[in-house]
Design a protein around this motif. Structure first.
Motif, mmCIF file in Angstrom:
data_model
loop_
_atom_site.group_PDB
_atom_site.id
_atom_site.type_symbol
_atom_site.label_atom_id
_atom_site.label_comp_id
_atom_site.label_asym_id
_atom_site.label_seq_id
_atom_site.Cartn_x
_atom_site.Cartn_y
_atom_site.Cartn_z
ATOM 1 N N CYS A 1 0.834 -1.206 0.000
ATOM 2 C CA CYS A 1 0.000 0.000 0.000
ATOM 3 C C CYS A 1 0.872 1.261 0.000
ATOM 4 O O CYS A 1 0.609 2.215 -0.755
ATOM 5 N N PHE A 2 1.894 1.275 0.832
ATOM 6 C CA PHE A 2 2.797 2.433 0.872
ATOM 7 C C PHE A 2 3.566 2.576 -0.430
ATOM 8 O O PHE A 2 3.732 3.686 -0.953
ATOM 9 N N LYS A 3 4.036 1.465 -0.991
ATOM 10 C CA LYS A 3 4.794 1.529 -2.232
ATOM 11 C C LYS A 3 3.904 1.952 -3.403
ATOM 12 O O LYS A 3 4.332 2.733 -4.266
ATOM 13 N N ALA A 4 2.692 1.436 -3.447
ATOM 14 C CA ALA A 4 1.784 1.811 -4.526
ATOM 15 C C ALA A 4 1.466 3.299 -4.469
ATOM 16 O O ALA A 4 1.436 3.988 -5.503
ATOM 17 N N LEU A 5 1.228 3.819 -3.261
ATOM 18 C CA LEU A 5 1.005 5.257 -3.114
ATOM 19 C C LEU A 5 2.234 6.037 -3.550
ATOM 20 O O LEU A 5 2.128 7.074 -4.220
ATOM 21 N N ALA A 6 3.412 5.558 -3.192
ATOM 22 C CA ALA A 6 4.652 6.250 -3.543
ATOM 23 C C ALA A 6 4.806 6.379 -5.053
ATOM 24 O O ALA A 6 5.148 7.454 -5.569
ATOM 25 N N ILE A 7 4.577 5.286 -5.778
ATOM 26 C CA ILE A 7 4.699 5.321 -7.231
ATOM 27 C C ILE A 7 3.698 6.295 -7.825
ATOM 28 O O ILE A 7 4.022 7.071 -8.746
ATOM 29 N N CYS A 8 2.478 6.305 -7.297
ATOM 30 C CA CYS A 8 1.477 7.253 -7.782
ATOM 31 C C CYS A 8 1.872 8.695 -7.482
ATOM 32 O O CYS A 8 1.675 9.585 -8.318
ATOM 33 N N MET A 9 2.421 8.940 -6.293
ATOM 34 C CA MET A 9 2.875 10.288 -5.964
ATOM 35 C C MET A 9 3.951 10.736 -6.941
ATOM 36 O O MET A 9 3.926 11.866 -7.441
ATOM 37 N N ARG A 10 4.897 9.846 -7.214
ATOM 38 C CA ARG A 10 5.984 10.189 -8.141
ATOM 39 C C ARG A 10 5.432 10.601 -9.501
ATOM 40 O O ARG A 10 5.863 11.600 -10.088
ATOM 41 N N LYS A 11 4.474 9.854 -10.017
ATOM 42 C CA LYS A 11 3.907 10.157 -11.331
ATOM 43 C C LYS A 11 3.085 11.440 -11.306
ATOM 44 O O LYS A 11 3.182 12.277 -12.209
ATOM 45 N N SER A 12 2.265 11.611 -10.262
ATOM 46 C CA SER A 12 1.323 12.728 -10.228
ATOM 47 C C SER A 12 1.992 14.078 -10.018
ATOM 48 O O SER A 12 1.541 15.089 -10.555
ATOM 49 N N ILE A 13 3.066 14.110 -9.209
ATOM 50 C CA ILE A 13 3.710 15.396 -8.927
ATOM 51 C C ILE A 13 4.716 15.783 -9.992
ATOM 52 O O ILE A 13 5.187 16.925 -10.019
ATOM 53 N N ASN A 14 5.056 14.855 -10.889
ATOM 54 C CA ASN A 14 5.998 15.184 -11.958
ATOM 55 C C ASN A 14 5.431 16.264 -12.864
ATOM 56 O O ASN A 14 4.225 16.340 -13.088
ATOM 57 N N ILE A 15 6.324 17.068 -13.418
ATOM 58 C CA ILE A 15 5.922 18.129 -14.328
ATOM 59 C C ILE A 15 5.684 17.550 -15.719
ATOM 60 O O ILE A 15 6.506 16.807 -16.253
ATOM 61 N N ASP A 16 4.549 17.899 -16.287
ATOM 62 C CA ASP A 16 4.180 17.473 -17.637
ATOM 63 C C ASP A 16 4.777 18.465 -18.633
ATOM 64 O O ASP A 16 4.330 19.616 -18.721
ATOM 65 N N LEU A 17 5.769 18.046 -19.378
ATOM 66 C CA LEU A 17 6.468 18.959 -20.283
ATOM 67 C C LEU A 17 5.561 19.479 -21.400
ATOM 68 O O LEU A 17 5.845 20.513 -22.005
ATOM 69 N N GLN A 18 4.479 18.777 -21.698
ATOM 70 C CA GLN A 18 3.535 19.252 -22.702
ATOM 71 C C GLN A 18 2.562 20.273 -22.136
ATOM 72 O O GLN A 18 1.848 20.939 -22.894
ATOM 73 N N ASN A 19 2.531 20.383 -20.819
ATOM 74 C CA ASN A 19 1.527 21.241 -20.183
ATOM 75 C C ASN A 19 2.123 21.977 -18.990
ATOM 76 O O ASN A 19 1.426 22.310 -18.041
ATOM 77 N N PHE A 20 3.446 22.236 -19.052
ATOM 78 C CA PHE A 20 4.170 22.698 -17.863
ATOM 79 C C PHE A 20 3.767 24.091 -17.410
ATOM 80 O O PHE A 20 4.011 24.456 -16.267
ATOM 81 N N ASN A 21 3.126 24.862 -18.268
ATOM 82 C CA ASN A 21 2.788 26.228 -17.882
ATOM 83 C C ASN A 21 1.327 26.383 -17.481
ATOM 84 O O ASN A 21 0.853 27.489 -17.274
ATOM 85 N N ASN A 22 0.634 25.262 -17.399
ATOM 86 C CA ASN A 22 -0.799 25.310 -17.121
ATOM 87 C C ASN A 22 -1.152 24.490 -15.886
ATOM 88 O O ASN A 22 -0.430 23.565 -15.515
ATOM 89 N N ILE A 23 -2.279 24.835 -15.299
ATOM 90 C CA ILE A 23 -2.832 24.059 -14.192
ATOM 91 C C ILE A 23 -3.769 23.014 -14.793
ATOM 92 O O ILE A 23 -4.652 23.360 -15.590
ATOM 93 N N PRO A 24 -3.590 21.729 -14.458
ATOM 94 C CA PRO A 24 -4.351 20.662 -15.107
ATOM 95 C C PRO A 24 -5.790 20.547 -14.598
ATOM 96 O O PRO A 24 -6.194 19.565 -13.957
ATOM 97 N N SER A 25 -6.585 21.576 -14.893
ATOM 98 C CA SER A 25 -7.990 21.582 -14.527
ATOM 99 C C SER A 25 -8.718 22.517 -15.472
ATOM 100 O O SER A 25 -8.209 23.605 -15.801
#
Length: 205
Positions: free
Chosen positions: A172-196
């Motif tokens: 559970c902790f590791k799965a959350l960690a991997i998701c955190m890593r992916k979600s907080i990463n900067i999206d280079l295609q959308n780096f100047n925008n808020i994803p909403s």
């Protein structure tokens, strides 16, 4: 509390009659950590969270362990969630969503995450043993609950199968960690925008 959004780092302190906590996070780190809570098994779980998310974590907690582990585990979740929320700032450019299936020996756990500012926890996890290393296992849900609430995170965690309590909790902790890593990463295609589509990820966005 201190936040420096350009460096995506934050320091949170929490001092109550139950716990005294210092938490520092750096989101763009390498998973370096220094964690002391007085609960070695819990320390190990938080080390997994840091290592696999690549979030540098410095966490010190002095809790009322003479009572039980509940306040320590719950309040550490709150402090880490709040620190991550503050370090994210306005969340511009983040990927926001992620999901992950985490296998660990005989068990498989799924985590889905939305950095939404709408805290919600779905916890479909059955733990076969009622305690591990003198910690009541039901308390681990409270970590994820307070982490979700303080961090403004929608977290769905489900253990699909497994028999070893240690493995299930760690997955559970590791799965959350991997998701955190992916979600907080900067999206280079959308780096100047808020994803909403609302243009903001704060309040009730």
């Amino acid at each position: 509390m201190k936040n420096s959004n350009d460096k995506r780092t934050s320091i949170v302190t929490r001092n109550t009659n139950e716990t005294k906590i210092f938490a520092k996070v750096y989101l763009d780190g390498k998973g370096v950590n220094s964690i002391t809570t007085g609960l070695p098994f819990f320390d190990h779980m938080l080390e997994q969270l840091s290592k696999h998310s690549l979030i540098d974590i410095d966490l010190k907690c002095l809790g009322d362990l003479k009572v039980d582990a509940h306040h320590t585990i719950e309040d550490c979740g709150w402090a880490l969630g709040r620190a991550i929320k503050e370090a994210l700032g306005n969340k511009r450019g983040i990927k926001r969503y992620s999901f992950n299936y985490l296998p660990m020996d005989e068990c498989l756990t799924r985590c889905c995450l939305d950095i939404s500012e709408r805290p919600w926890l779905i916890w479909n996890v059955f733990l076969p043993n009622i305690s591990i290393k003198n910690i009541e296992t039901e308390i681990f849900r409270e970590f994820f609950q307070s982490f979700s609430q303080a961090g403004g995170l929608t977290i769905h965690i489900e253990n699909l199968y497994g028999t070893n309590t240690h493995h299930i909790i760690e997955s559970c902790f590791k799965a959350l960690a991997i998701c955190m890593r992916k979600s907080i990463n900067i999206d280079l295609q959308n780096f100047n925008n808020i994803p909403s589509t609302k243009g903001t990820l704060s309040g009730n966005s």
